[in-house]
Design an enzyme around this catalytic site. Sequence first.
Site, short mmCIF file in Angstrom:
data_model
loop_
_atom_site.label_atom_id
_atom_site.label_comp_id
_atom_site.label_asym_id
_atom_site.label_seq_id
_atom_site.Cartn_x
_atom_site.Cartn_y
_atom_site.Cartn_z
CB CYS C 86 -0.96 -0.04 1.18
SG CYS C 86 -2.35 1.10 0.98
CG HIS C 203 -3.45 -3.46 3.48
ND1 HIS C 203 -2.41 -2.86 4.15
CD2 HIS C 203 -4.12 -2.46 2.85
CE1 HIS C 203 -2.45 -1.55 3.95
NE2 HIS C 203 -3.48 -1.28 3.16
CD GLU C 205 -0.88 -5.46 6.08
OE1 GLU C 205 -0.72 -6.02 4.97
OE2 GLU C 205 -1.13 -4.23 6.20
#
Lengths: 743, 79, 240
Positions: C86, C203, C205
């Site tokens: 990002c 993302h 994560e």
Amino acid sequence: MTKDLIAQHNLTDEEYQKIVGILGREPNITELGMFSVMWSEHCSYKSSRVHLRKLPTTGPRVVQGPGENAGAVDIGDGLCAVFKMESHNHPSFIEPYQGAATGVGGILRDIFTMGARPIALLDALRFGGLDHAKNRHLVKGVVAGIAGYGNCMGVPTVGGEIVFNDIYSQNPLVNVFCLGIAHKDKIFLGTAAGIGNPVIYFGSKTGRDGIHGATMASDSFDDQSEQKRPTVQVGDPFTEKLLLEACLELMAGDLLVGIQDMGAAGLTSSSCEMASRAGNGMDLDLTDVPRREPGMTPYELMLSESQERMLMVAQAGKEDECIRICKKWDLDVAVVGRVTGDGILRVRDQGKVVAEIPAKSLADDGPRYERPYSPPAYQDMLTNLNYDALPDVKDANAALLSLLESPTIASKRWVYEQYDHMVRTNTMIRPGSDAAVVRIKGTNKALAMTVDCNSRYCLLHPYEGARLAVAEAARNLVCSGAEPIGLTDCLNFGNPERPDIMWQFVLAIEGLKDACEHFKVPIVSGNVSFYNETNGLSIYPTPMLGMVGLIESVEHTMTQWFKQDGDVIILLGKTKEDLGGSEYLKVLHHREQGSPPFLSLETEQSLHDFLLKVIREGIVQSAHDCSDGGLAVALVESCISGPAERRGAVVRLSLDALRRDALLFGESQSRVVLSVKPEFADRVLKLAGDAAVPATKIGTVGGDRVVVEVEKGQWSEGCRIDLTVDQLYDRWAFSIERTLNQA
Amino acid sequence: MKAKIHITLKQGILDPQGKAIEHALGSLGFKNAGNVRVGKYMEVDVNETDKAKADAAVKAMCEKLLANTIVEEYRYELG
Amino acid sequence: MKIGVVVFPGSNCDHDCEHIFKDVLGQSVEMIWHKESSLAGLDAIVLPGGFSYGDYLRTGAIARFSPVMGLVKEFAKGGGMVLGICNGFQILLEAGLLPGAMLRNKSLHFICKDVSVKVENAATAFTGACQPGQVLKIPIAHADGNYYTDPVTLAAMQANAQIVLRYCTPEGKSTPEANPNGSLDNIAGIINAAGNVLGMMPHPERCAETILGNDDGKLIFLSMLESLKKDKKPLKMVAG
């Protein structure tokens, strides 16, 4: 001091005389300004304090109750949930983006000032109808402002609620809730203890923005209000992010005695409140206050509401370490004073004393009013509704579709997709279920949060409305598998100088008190926003609640949507003729009248106990509270609100002695739509029987249609809802987007 | 010397903000409005008395930081 | 393995990345303050998401001049593995470690939601644990993810299989409707020609644990660890 000048500061003659009495002389202009902000309704709670005292604020979990920057509740494992909700209504009407953004900024500071890292934000918003261009502009601006600030801070906006009603056209509400996690033994308070300790200013520089924000929030609007634009502050979320990290780093060391953010009334409130809490005084020297513009007067410096600023009292000798940490985070920082023992807030500029006021008299000795209250003359007209004059629903399909696309009920996807609701990777239940759920890393626990208030109920009966708000908030948490443990309130009302408004306020407090005591949920923080009135027209009484629930083990987290075809649908609770104040009456009959639904706190409590039991036993697939739009809407939402597949359902209901519309769309309380695997249906029904919770098997999950067959009753013919899941979804999911995108 | 710097998206690169504003202008009745481009405006005090030196400095600022020349173009006035 | 997570002023996914590598995958993690002067001993570097310097001026435009970025460039030049997520991707673009630039989303809004992305190249150091063509569900959360580059660069990246992730439908079709932000060629993630620097807007994560309802993102991190394990050097990328 001229009469004009005193009046411009929103002080009455009597209040002015009290100031002269305290000082033993006339105040100078700086002192007058300081008194005026601290004694404003916004900061002094002068109209509400005598009533707020009645609220239950203690309990075995309460670590910090009202009176500090935020409340704190023990959640075990040595941790606390620190939370508060606050309004930023007036600024958001004047400049929606910055008003909402700085509202988010302010509440975040309240939380991290306590030593808690913020992990969740929720917003409760009220706007006028979307058919007005001005309201669409406000919605877009407020949502963008919340997104702009919260996203940049990296604190997820995990939930909220939005209601649209024209009564809010001139007075939209922006109430922001924030929750953080702190170690129980590392809670920081706003106290200036220790004579001689240094007072340190850090954060952004001080500018002329927002001077008199607190007094603005203590006044009604008229047609000139939009010209008050210059008093709106501008938010800088990037600096706030640095401020957050700097604060947490400062708090990790053994450096601080107390800390408070400069919110409303800026340097004045933070200095006098910290001093007053410790029973001390403070010497401030404005010479070193970092400033954005040259030529600022002491008056402006003391009253500025520039954002992203903090005041800390450090241990003597730890100044350099504090300054080093602030500089690491690129913040402005300066020692601006010392704690003194004489109880006086003494302000100097260039060596000259410019204000000298007992700190306690500013912070705590403001006027208090027991304002007169009485019910408005129109109250009976509101509650008396002749239902016989209202035709029962004929085309249930059409009525259902109208409700689903009414913006209050429609999906808020357009809104929450603009909010980062996943950062910090804790969000177990995203926006769009009864409550948001975030896990607590390092434990097996999770917290559920919801914000609720049906202000139409509160208009029709402020006492009942407040009780209903508490019940609904608690029910939303319980439907998510959580046990309610604490509450924060944000009490939005009209002009307290009007007896009818004060009546609403007093009754709402009574309702909150009774319901909170019954559910044993303490109120640990809150905020009052009066004067939500424009040209004499007040908002509906809106005692907004933010409730927090604890899920002891994450496996017991529950969501509202149906999970599997073939599951049995069970309705908990009894449906009565509760059409008064319903969304159905508003949308289909254009009436906001009647008595709000009946609520028994005992019935509600047994529902909660039962629900938590079956959820923890693992025999429930989904649980969804029936609220706006009643049973029919709750059923459809259970079908279409899931993040993955949407499902159909086939349901059969019996009318008995009810009207069709009351059965389908009435808002009887203490009802929940459950789905359970077929093999557990009997057990759930038996346990319900044991707990004296009414439970009825009403249908089955599955198919690509939602079919609700209503059997003929004692007085009426039956009816049928039969619509495809796709059509229901389309109406519900995209309604707000479609409305906002019109020119 | 003060540099007044304008940065816009290069011609040919879609400017969604410009498009949205153009649409809004149209719906407000400004039928004569077209091709709206949104950009940034900056003022920088340049501590140089020599115009050529100032010009070189501002150009370098634009190239290095102020504009992303993959998608943006810049122009400036010095005075 | 020792993973370095760079912290710029305004980074806000730094803790999330730390959590995945440390608590979920059991690796050691070092948080690298942007003024750090050494990256010694690190096996891979992550530039996390967030709003470095408030995204003021342009996303990533100021962060690229942080002292640490010089070291990151050196690290990448030496073959070290760098993942930008990002805002980290945006910084890599501004720093010239990856080609192209980011424009404002077509809708002009910040968008936070799950999207489907197709693994177009499963032979990279960041996607080795994925099946070729596998569709992953990963959330995006950005206002400026509308990737742009000039046609020549695009053609070169296409020819060299540098487009690693493309937005797609859940069935794996890269249609305009599946493109959430207007990104050129539905680009969601790209890799440099050497194959050791990957930037991606989604993302991973945020979806690497079952408790959050989805662990597709874990494959990205597992791929990194696998390829680091193989020879402490990233896999040589093969075209196609």
